[in-house]
Design a protein around this motif. Sequence first.
Motif, PDB file in Angstrom:
ATOM      1  N   THR A  77       0.851  -1.190   0.000  1.00 50.13           N
ATOM      2  CA  THR A  77       0.000   0.000   0.000  1.00 50.13           C
ATOM      3  C   THR A  77       0.890   1.245   0.000  1.00 50.13           C
ATOM      4  O   THR A  77       1.921   1.277   0.663  1.00 50.13           O
ATOM      5  CB  THR A  77      -0.926   0.038   1.227  1.00 50.13           C
ATOM      6  N   LYS A  78       0.478   2.235  -0.791  1.00 50.37           N
ATOM      7  CA  LYS A  78       1.220   3.495  -0.845  1.00 50.37           C
ATOM      8  C   LYS A  78       0.319   4.576  -1.421  1.00 50.37           C
ATOM      9  O   LYS A  78      -0.264   4.387  -2.492  1.00 50.37           O
ATOM     10  CB  LYS A  78       2.469   3.336  -1.715  1.00 50.37           C
ATOM     11  N   HIS A  79       0.217   5.696  -0.702  1.00 54.59           N
ATOM     12  CA  HIS A  79      -0.537   6.859  -1.179  1.00 54.59           C
ATOM     13  C   HIS A  79      -1.933   6.484  -1.677  1.00 54.59           C
ATOM     14  O   HIS A  79      -2.287   6.773  -2.818  1.00 54.59           O
ATOM     15  CB  HIS A  79       0.225   7.600  -2.270  1.00 54.59           C
ATOM     16  N   HIS A  80      -2.709   5.808  -0.857  1.00 55.35           N
ATOM     17  CA  HIS A  80      -4.105   5.486  -1.171  1.00 55.35           C
ATOM     18  C   HIS A  80      -4.266   4.576  -2.385  1.00 55.35           C
ATOM     19  O   HIS A  80      -5.238   4.687  -3.131  1.00 55.35           O
ATOM     20  CB  HIS A  80      -4.937   6.765  -1.358  1.00 55.35           C
ATOM     21  N   ARG A  81      -3.308   3.675  -2.575  1.00 56.06           N
ATOM     22  CA  ARG A  81      -3.443   2.709  -3.666  1.00 56.06           C
ATOM     23  C   ARG A  81      -2.653   1.451  -3.350  1.00 56.06           C
ATOM     24  O   ARG A  81      -1.744   1.458  -2.527  1.00 56.06           O
ATOM     25  CB  ARG A  81      -3.016   3.316  -5.002  1.00 56.06           C
ATOM     26  N   LEU A  82      -3.046   0.381  -3.996  1.00 54.55           N
ATOM     27  CA  LEU A  82      -2.299  -0.872  -3.921  1.00 54.55           C
ATOM     28  C   LEU A  82      -1.306  -0.903  -5.059  1.00 54.55           C
ATOM     29  O   LEU A  82      -1.655  -0.612  -6.210  1.00 54.55           O
ATOM     30  CB  LEU A  82      -3.243  -2.065  -4.110  1.00 54.55           C
ATOM     31  N   LEU A  83      -0.075  -1.272  -4.763  1.00 54.03           N
ATOM     32  CA  LEU A  83       0.924  -1.491  -5.790  1.00 54.03           C
ATOM     33  C   LEU A  83       1.041  -3.002  -5.989  1.00 54.03           C
ATOM     34  O   LEU A  83       1.247  -3.747  -5.028  1.00 54.03           O
ATOM     35  CB  LEU A  83       2.277  -0.917  -5.366  1.00 54.03           C
ATOM     36  N   GLY A 100      -6.326  -2.679 -18.468  1.00 54.83           N
ATOM     37  CA  GLY A 100      -7.209  -2.860 -17.324  1.00 54.83           C
ATOM     38  C   GLY A 100      -6.699  -3.914 -16.355  1.00 54.83           C
ATOM     39  O   GLY A 100      -6.321  -5.005 -16.749  1.00 54.83           O
ATOM     40  N   LEU A 101      -6.700  -3.588 -15.068  1.00 55.53           N
ATOM     41  CA  LEU A 101      -6.300  -4.513 -14.014  1.00 55.53           C
ATOM     42  C   LEU A 101      -7.567  -4.870 -13.244  1.00 55.53           C
ATOM     43  O   LEU A 101      -8.254  -3.984 -12.759  1.00 55.53           O
ATOM     44  CB  LEU A 101      -5.275  -3.841 -13.105  1.00 55.53           C
ATOM     45  N   SER A 102      -7.883  -6.145 -13.155  1.00 53.70           N
ATOM     46  CA  SER A 102      -9.133  -6.562 -12.532  1.00 53.70           C
ATOM     47  C   SER A 102      -8.897  -7.677 -11.519  1.00 53.70           C
ATOM     48  O   SER A 102      -8.481  -8.769 -11.889  1.00 53.70           O
ATOM     49  CB  SER A 102     -10.097  -7.053 -13.624  1.00 53.70           C
ATOM     50  N   PRO A 103      -9.135  -7.416 -10.235  1.00 57.59           N
ATOM     51  CA  PRO A 103      -9.044  -8.497  -9.251  1.00 57.59           C
ATOM     52  C   PRO A 103     -10.339  -9.295  -9.209  1.00 57.59           C
ATOM     53  O   PRO A 103     -11.424  -8.753  -9.397  1.00 57.59           O
ATOM     54  CB  PRO A 103      -8.835  -7.756  -7.930  1.00 57.59           C
ATOM     55  N   ARG A 134     -11.293  -3.790 -20.053  1.00 56.78           N
ATOM     56  CA  ARG A 134     -11.913  -2.708 -19.282  1.00 56.78           C
ATOM     57  C   ARG A 134     -12.024  -3.125 -17.820  1.00 56.78           C
ATOM     58  O   ARG A 134     -12.740  -4.074 -17.513  1.00 56.78           O
ATOM     59  CB  ARG A 134     -13.305  -2.413 -19.804  1.00 56.78           C
ATOM     60  N   PRO A 135     -11.365  -2.394 -16.912  1.00 56.97           N
ATOM     61  CA  PRO A 135     -11.485  -2.741 -15.496  1.00 56.97           C
ATOM     62  C   PRO A 135     -12.824  -2.295 -14.926  1.00 56.97           C
ATOM     63  O   PRO A 135     -13.389  -1.308 -15.373  1.00 56.97           O
ATOM     64  CB  PRO A 135     -10.333  -1.966 -14.846  1.00 56.97           C
ATOM     65  N   ARG A 136     -13.346  -3.045 -13.960  1.00 61.31           N
ATOM     66  CA  ARG A 136     -14.571  -2.629 -13.280  1.00 61.31           C
ATOM     67  C   ARG A 136     -14.267  -1.604 -12.198  1.00 61.31           C
ATOM     68  O   ARG A 136     -15.148  -0.933 -11.716  1.00 61.31           O
ATOM     69  CB  ARG A 136     -15.264  -3.843 -12.670  1.00 61.31           C
ATOM     70  N   ILE A 137     -13.006  -1.488 -11.812  1.00 62.65           N
ATOM     71  CA  ILE A 137     -12.598  -0.513 -10.803  1.00 62.65           C
ATOM     72  C   ILE A 137     -11.940   0.650 -11.535  1.00 62.65           C
ATOM     73  O   ILE A 137     -10.907   0.474 -12.189  1.00 62.65           O
ATOM     74  CB  ILE A 137     -11.607  -1.126  -9.800  1.00 62.65           C
ATOM     75  N   THR A 138     -12.535   1.823 -11.448  1.00 64.19           N
ATOM     76  CA  THR A 138     -11.993   2.993 -12.136  1.00 64.19           C
ATOM     77  C   THR A 138     -10.578   3.280 -11.647  1.00 64.19           C
ATOM     78  O   THR A 138     -10.334   3.346 -10.447  1.00 64.19           O
ATOM     79  CB  THR A 138     -12.887   4.230 -11.882  1.00 64.19           C
ATOM     80  N   GLY A 139      -9.658   3.394 -12.563  1.00 60.85           N
ATOM     81  CA  GLY A 139      -8.272   3.729 -12.218  1.00 60.85           C
ATOM     82  C   GLY A 139      -7.385   2.530 -11.978  1.00 60.85           C
ATOM     83  O   GLY A 139      -6.174   2.689 -11.804  1.00 60.85           O
ATOM     84  N   ALA A 140      -7.938   1.322 -11.953  1.00 58.88           N
ATOM     85  CA  ALA A 140      -7.105   0.126 -11.778  1.00 58.88           C
ATOM     86  C   ALA A 140      -6.445  -0.192 -13.114  1.00 58.88           C
ATOM     87  O   ALA A 140      -7.128  -0.417 -14.101  1.00 58.88           O
ATOM     88  CB  ALA A 140      -7.951  -1.050 -11.310  1.00 58.88           C
ATOM     89  N   ALA A 141      -5.119  -0.177 -13.151  1.00 57.60           N
ATOM     90  CA  ALA A 141      -4.440  -0.338 -14.441  1.00 57.60           C
ATOM     91  C   ALA A 141      -3.080  -1.014 -14.291  1.00 57.60           C
ATOM     92  O   ALA A 141      -2.375  -0.820 -13.300  1.00 57.60           O
ATOM     93  CB  ALA A 141      -4.247   1.023 -15.096  1.00 57.60           C
ATOM     94  N   TRP A 142      -2.750  -1.816 -15.287  1.00 58.54           N
ATOM     95  CA  TRP A 142      -1.404  -2.384 -15.412  1.00 58.54           C
ATOM     96  C   TRP A 142      -0.509  -1.319 -16.016  1.00 58.54           C
ATOM     97  O   TRP A 142      -0.954  -0.523 -16.845  1.00 58.54           O
ATOM     98  CB  TRP A 142      -1.411  -3.610 -16.327  1.00 58.54           C
ATOM     99  N   GLN A 143       0.766  -1.323 -15.639  1.00 63.46           N
ATOM    100  CA  GLN A 143       1.686  -0.369 -16.235  1.00 63.46           C
ATOM    101  C   GLN A 143       3.024  -0.992 -16.594  1.00 63.46           C
ATOM    102  O   GLN A 143       3.797  -0.405 -17.338  1.00 63.46           O
ATOM    103  CB  GLN A 143       1.879   0.839 -15.334  1.00 63.46           C
ATOM    104  N   VAL A 144       3.340  -2.158 -16.091  1.00 66.86           N
ATOM    105  CA  VAL A 144       4.600  -2.870 -16.368  1.00 66.86           C
ATOM    106  C   VAL A 144       5.775  -1.913 -16.357  1.00 66.86           C
ATOM    107  O   VAL A 144       6.195  -1.407 -17.383  1.00 66.86           O
ATOM    108  CB  VAL A 144       4.530  -3.643 -17.712  1.00 66.86           C
ATOM    109  N   GLY A 145       6.304  -1.676 -15.168  1.00 65.57           N
ATOM    110  CA  GLY A 145       7.405  -0.737 -15.062  1.00 65.57           C
ATOM    111  C   GLY A 145       8.466  -1.202 -14.215  1.00 65.57           C
ATOM    112  O   GLY A 145       9.423  -1.574 -14.064  1.00 65.57           O
TER     113      GLY A 145
END
Length: 138
Positions: free
Chosen positions: A59-65, A91-94, A127-138
Amino acid sequence: MLLGTIPFGGHVELRGGRLLELVPETLEDFLDPGTRGTTPILFDHDPADPVGWLTAVKTKHHRLLIYGDLNDTYPRARAAERLIRSGTMRGLSPRVIVRDDDRMYAPTGAWGRGLVASVPEVSVVWRPRITGAAWQVG
């Protein structure tokens, strides 16, 4: 490798239209370090189409990494990585399974009944069902 993020404060819609708020207290099972290496990353929630494994969730700054490895031995792993890097599919979807449990509520320090989400897999989706949930591969 950092793969993506899920913002806190949003909700996951459960069966029957119920909403589960995404906060560290509801995701305690997912954040348990003992589950590393057992949570698969799937392509579009298809259990027959794995692309890798989670290695850590922080967890960091109000988000899961979300940290993990996309494994080239799986047929779609390279394609998933290319789609994510190009921004075509990000889209990242749990997949969330919910249980009622006695747990401690962090804001009040009091024990009480509550919903706890166990997240047995995460997926690369269009398309993720959670707004802002995204893969970024970094």
